[in-house]
Each structure stands twice: as C-alpha cells, then as structure tokens.
Design a protein around this motif. Sequence first.
Motif, short mmCIF file in Angstrom:
data_model
loop_
_atom_site.label_atom_id
_atom_site.label_comp_id
_atom_site.label_asym_id
_atom_site.label_seq_id
_atom_site.Cartn_x
_atom_site.Cartn_y
_atom_site.Cartn_z
N MET A 1 -16.67 -21.65 13.79
CA MET A 1 -16.03 -20.41 13.36
C MET A 1 -14.57 -20.69 13.03
O MET A 1 -13.90 -21.46 13.72
CB MET A 1 -16.11 -19.37 14.48
N SER A 2 -14.10 -20.09 11.98
CA SER A 2 -12.69 -20.26 11.63
C SER A 2 -12.05 -18.90 11.43
O SER A 2 -12.72 -17.92 11.14
CB SER A 2 -12.54 -21.09 10.35
N ARG A 3 -10.75 -18.87 11.64
CA ARG A 3 -10.00 -17.65 11.44
C ARG A 3 -8.81 -17.97 10.55
O ARG A 3 -8.18 -19.00 10.69
CB ARG A 3 -9.52 -17.08 12.78
N ARG A 4 -8.49 -17.04 9.68
CA ARG A 4 -7.34 -17.25 8.81
C ARG A 4 -6.38 -16.08 8.97
O ARG A 4 -6.80 -14.94 9.10
CB ARG A 4 -7.78 -17.39 7.35
N GLY A 5 -5.10 -16.38 8.93
CA GLY A 5 -4.11 -15.33 9.14
C GLY A 5 -4.12 -14.29 8.03
O GLY A 5 -4.36 -14.60 6.88
N ASP A 6 -3.86 -13.05 8.42
CA ASP A 6 -3.73 -12.01 7.42
C ASP A 6 -2.30 -11.52 7.30
O ASP A 6 -2.01 -10.56 6.60
CB ASP A 6 -4.67 -10.83 7.69
N SER A 7 -1.37 -12.19 8.02
CA SER A 7 0.04 -11.86 7.84
C SER A 7 0.53 -12.51 6.55
O SER A 7 -0.06 -13.46 6.06
CB SER A 7 0.86 -12.39 9.03
N PRO A 8 1.60 -12.00 5.96
CA PRO A 8 2.08 -12.55 4.70
C PRO A 8 2.42 -14.03 4.84
O PRO A 8 3.01 -14.47 5.83
CB PRO A 8 3.35 -11.72 4.41
N ARG A 9 2.02 -14.81 3.85
CA ARG A 9 2.36 -16.23 3.87
C ARG A 9 3.84 -16.42 3.55
O ARG A 9 4.42 -15.63 2.78
CB ARG A 9 1.53 -16.99 2.82
N PRO A 10 4.48 -17.45 4.13
CA PRO A 10 5.88 -17.70 3.79
C PRO A 10 6.01 -17.97 2.30
O PRO A 10 5.11 -18.49 1.66
CB PRO A 10 6.22 -18.95 4.61
N GLY A 11 7.14 -17.60 1.74
CA GLY A 11 7.37 -17.85 0.33
C GLY A 11 7.57 -19.33 0.07
O GLY A 11 7.63 -20.15 0.99
N PRO A 12 7.67 -19.72 -1.19
CA PRO A 12 7.89 -21.12 -1.53
C PRO A 12 9.22 -21.62 -1.00
O PRO A 12 10.15 -20.83 -0.78
CB PRO A 12 7.86 -21.13 -3.06
N LEU A 13 9.31 -22.92 -0.79
CA LEU A 13 10.55 -23.50 -0.32
C LEU A 13 11.65 -23.33 -1.37
O LEU A 13 11.40 -23.41 -2.57
CB LEU A 13 10.37 -24.99 -0.03
N THR A 14 12.85 -23.13 -0.90
CA THR A 14 14.01 -23.11 -1.79
C THR A 14 14.37 -24.55 -2.15
O THR A 14 13.96 -25.49 -1.47
CB THR A 14 15.21 -22.44 -1.11
N PRO A 15 15.12 -24.75 -3.23
CA PRO A 15 15.54 -26.13 -3.57
C PRO A 15 16.25 -26.82 -2.40
O PRO A 15 16.03 -28.01 -2.16
CB PRO A 15 16.48 -25.92 -4.76
N TRP A 16 17.08 -26.07 -1.66
CA TRP A 16 17.79 -26.68 -0.54
C TRP A 16 16.83 -27.09 0.57
O TRP A 16 17.01 -28.13 1.22
CB TRP A 16 18.86 -25.75 -0.02
N GLN A 17 15.78 -26.29 0.80
CA GLN A 17 14.80 -26.66 1.83
C GLN A 17 14.03 -27.93 1.45
O GLN A 17 13.69 -28.73 2.31
CB GLN A 17 13.83 -25.50 2.08
N TYR A 18 13.77 -28.10 0.14
CA TYR A 18 13.16 -29.36 -0.30
C TYR A 18 14.07 -30.54 0.03
O TYR A 18 13.63 -31.60 0.50
CB TYR A 18 12.88 -29.33 -1.80
N VAL A 19 15.36 -30.34 -0.23
CA VAL A 19 16.32 -31.40 0.06
C VAL A 19 16.35 -31.68 1.57
O VAL A 19 16.35 -32.85 2.00
CB VAL A 19 17.73 -31.01 -0.44
N GLN A 20 16.36 -30.62 2.38
CA GLN A 20 16.39 -30.79 3.83
C GLN A 20 15.16 -31.55 4.33
O GLN A 20 15.27 -32.44 5.18
CB GLN A 20 16.47 -29.43 4.51
N ASN A 21 13.99 -31.19 3.83
CA ASN A 21 12.77 -31.89 4.22
C ASN A 21 12.85 -33.37 3.85
O ASN A 21 12.50 -34.24 4.64
CB ASN A 21 11.55 -31.25 3.55
N GLY A 22 13.31 -33.63 2.62
CA GLY A 22 13.41 -35.02 2.18
C GLY A 22 14.40 -35.82 3.01
O GLY A 22 14.12 -36.97 3.40
N LEU A 23 15.56 -35.24 3.31
CA LEU A 23 16.56 -35.93 4.12
C LEU A 23 16.05 -36.20 5.53
O LEU A 23 16.29 -37.27 6.10
CB LEU A 23 17.85 -35.10 4.19
#
Length: 259
Positions: A1-23
């Motif tokens: 059995m699986s369950r999936r969230g019905d709360s809103p998914r987070p929006g796409p990463l901002t350009p700065w968040q991509y940079v933070q992840n990469g760093l």
Amino acid sequence: MSRRGDSPRPGPLTPWQYVQNGLFYLHVALATLIMGLVGIPLVMSGGRAGANRVATRWIGYVLWAARLHMRVSCEVRGVLPAGDCIVAAKHQCFLDILTLAYALPRRNFIMKREVMRVPVMGWYAWKVGCIPIDRSRGRDAMRAINGQIRERMAGDGLGQLIIYPEGTRTRPGERRAYKHGVGSIREATGLPVVPVAVNTGLFWPRSGWGIRPGRAVIEFLPVIAAESTEEFMSRLEERVETRSDQLMEEAGYRHALAE
C-alpha cells in the motif's frame, strides 16, 4: 500500500537555491576526499574505534555544511540506545542516515553490498562495522548476517545496528510493506529493537537534490515487546508509520490514502 501527500507540493527551486545545492555538494565532495585521506592513519592504528572517530567528525561536518549552505537541520527526540540493539528506522533521505549515525555512539548499518564499493565512503563503512547484504542470496544472506551479528556480540559488542525495514527510501506520505529481515534478526539474536520515526523527507528529497530550509525531526521510540515475529512486525510498522505521520503533520504536511 502506498500513500501520497495531498498537501501542495513545494514550488520549483529558485536560481539561488540551485546554487546553494550545488555549493553544498561540492563542499561535501571535497571534505569527504580530504577527511577520508587524512583519517587513514587513525583508522589503521585505531581499528574500528579509530574509524568511528573519523566517521563522526565527517558526519558532523556534513551536517554543519547543510546548515551553512541550505539552512536545514535535524532535531533528535526520545531516548537514545547505548548498548547492543537493532535500530529499525523509517528512511526518507540521506539526512536521516546522517542524523542517526551522528546520534548513536557505536553505529553500523546493514547496507547493500554495492554501497561498500563506493570510494572512500565504502571503505570507512566497512571499517566501522557495517554489514553488507547481497539481496540476491535470499535466506543464505540472512543466515550470513545473523552469523556476523552473533560473532560481534560474543566479541567486543555489536553496537547499534541500523536497519531500514522498508528496504529503500520513501517519499513523505508513501508506505511500503515492511520486509521481514528485521524480524528474523531479532528472533535469531534476541536483540531489542528500537523503532525510529522521521519526517526528514519534507526538507531533503530522496533524490538528494532540492534540499530546502527547515528543521526536520527523527524520534527514537520505546523498545517493542512482542511474543511472535508476526506480532512484532505488525507493531513495528504501526508504531513507526503512525508516529512518522504525526511528525510530518507537525511540520504542516497532510496526506490522504491513495486508491
């Protein structure tokens, strides 16, 4: 059995968040290489204890880097085990691996054989006492694991053996059938089992990319007392899943049963 969230998914990463992840990942890669090489003499002279000291420093550094770059951390709740035991944890991402390993004094994992072949990290995993599993061998693999566990218990002690009963990482709100390996090891060794609930996947995706700021939680729950393996497995799944759902709801997540 699986369950999936019905709360809103987070929006796409901002350009700065991509940079933070990469760093962050660049920082971790360099730290792993440097600390892994510098720590080799300590491992060679200190054995498992030396490997654990190096691993603890590395884990602490990675958690610090996650706070620095990503502003994500993990709170530990409950009573931490100190003696030989099995720690049966829900697994959503790398953050819960890091936090469990940092919190427990003599941790080791049952992990896929392939992970032990990863450069630097795989060698340290072997040195701290992690036990590889070849899933293709079925019952023979479980017999080999139980034999290694009993050997260590008779020697200088096992420590805290961390197992993920679902066998893989899961998304928030997803539930997979628990594998019976943890029940078989408990039955064969008589070790107490400490369940662990988490909500880490809300902040650190299972893929590792798209880490977001916040304070995750892992919680150590009371040891499970049960007569039969079937009863134990039922109690383990109910306790871990129920409390994990509650931790996710505390963080603002809502879910619904999928058809």
